[in-house]
Design a protein around this motif. Sequence first.
Motif, PDB file in Angstrom:
ATOM      1  N   LEU A   3       0.800  -1.217   0.000  1.00 55.98           N
ATOM      2  CA  LEU A   3       0.000   0.000   0.000  1.00 55.98           C
ATOM      3  C   LEU A   3       0.835   1.270   0.000  1.00 55.98           C
ATOM      4  O   LEU A   3       0.323   2.344  -0.320  1.00 55.98           O
ATOM      5  N   HIS A   4       2.132   1.168   0.340  1.00 54.93           N
ATOM      6  CA  HIS A   4       2.969   2.371   0.289  1.00 54.93           C
ATOM      7  C   HIS A   4       3.331   2.731  -1.150  1.00 54.93           C
ATOM      8  O   HIS A   4       3.726   3.862  -1.429  1.00 54.93           O
ATOM      9  N   VAL A  22      -9.472  -0.122   6.968  1.00 59.68           N
ATOM     10  CA  VAL A  22      -8.208  -0.728   6.536  1.00 59.68           C
ATOM     11  C   VAL A  22      -7.509  -1.216   7.785  1.00 59.68           C
ATOM     12  O   VAL A  22      -7.250  -0.444   8.708  1.00 59.68           O
ATOM     13  N   ASP A  24      -4.192  -2.674   9.304  1.00 61.49           N
ATOM     14  CA  ASP A  24      -2.755  -2.738   9.054  1.00 61.49           C
ATOM     15  C   ASP A  24      -2.136  -3.649  10.118  1.00 61.49           C
ATOM     16  O   ASP A  24      -2.119  -3.316  11.300  1.00 61.49           O
ATOM     17  N   ARG A  31       5.353   0.418   9.506  1.00 63.93           N
ATOM     18  CA  ARG A  31       4.449   1.494   9.101  1.00 63.93           C
ATOM     19  C   ARG A  31       5.196   2.809   8.911  1.00 63.93           C
ATOM     20  O   ARG A  31       4.877   3.598   8.030  1.00 63.93           O
ATOM     21  N   THR A  36       1.239   3.907   4.569  1.00 61.61           N
ATOM     22  CA  THR A  36       0.152   3.601   3.647  1.00 61.61           C
ATOM     23  C   THR A  36      -0.206   4.841   2.838  1.00 61.61           C
ATOM     24  O   THR A  36      -0.333   5.934   3.383  1.00 61.61           O
ATOM     25  N   MET A  46      -8.729   3.601   9.952  1.00 63.68           N
ATOM     26  CA  MET A  46      -7.419   2.952   9.887  1.00 63.68           C
ATOM     27  C   MET A  46      -7.179   2.281  11.229  1.00 63.68           C
ATOM     28  O   MET A  46      -7.131   2.947  12.266  1.00 63.68           O
ATOM     29  N   HIS A 113      -3.950  -6.014   5.527  1.00 67.92           N
ATOM     30  CA  HIS A 113      -2.650  -6.213   4.872  1.00 67.92           C
ATOM     31  C   HIS A 113      -1.542  -6.193   5.910  1.00 67.92           C
ATOM     32  O   HIS A 113      -1.720  -5.733   7.040  1.00 67.92           O
TER      33      HIS A 113
END
Length: 221
Positions: A3-4, A22, A24, A31, A36, A46, A113
């Motif tokens: 996602l980055h 989402v 994570d 992170r 993201t 998030m 993810h």
Amino acid sequence: DALHALTTRDIDTIAGLGLRSVFDLRWPYEREEQPTAIPASHGHRMVHLMLADDPDRPAGKGLLDQILDGTLPEADDGYMADIYADILASAAPMFGTLVTHVADPDWLPALFHCAAGKDRTGIAAALVLSVLGVDDETILDDYELTNIYRSNRRVEELRPAIEAAGVDVEKVRPFLSARRPVMEATLRHLRDDHGGVEAYLLGPAGVSHATLARLRDLLLE
């Protein structure tokens, strides 16, 4: 994928999904290194979930870092299956929280993810699919799609750095791939040690019968 690394086109596509949440599953340092790219303006929640810290893992060092510094020079499928068994043991509450949230229509559609989308994410996907009644062969086929769409390309991208570190790429490929025997062993472990996926979710993961019923009502036709 990751996602980055989303492109503008990717972000527009994701906007059309109407995501409400989402999840994570990465460590905080992961992170921070690869934030993201989905804009907060999309209006989704998030949620940061992660498995318990490993006291043997060097601070701020992921699997790739350990491969490149020679700490993890090789691994086979059995080694990776043991890692997955450890994840199931240490991350049961995390998986329980994830399943509980996605059994709530206010949190759907949802995306979950990790860093490479195969280990933490792969186990989470297998748990959800299995409790919905998906057969093992289909779960394994789904897991292996990661190799087609990410892992094989990622290995080739990383090959120069790995070889420059004096590490044989083939000896660490199991670290970087979604290999069918690893997930086969994981599903077998869930049956042999926990009585199956549902028993694992109801037991160590702390999910209720009512939650599993809602999940099936929401996600099955």
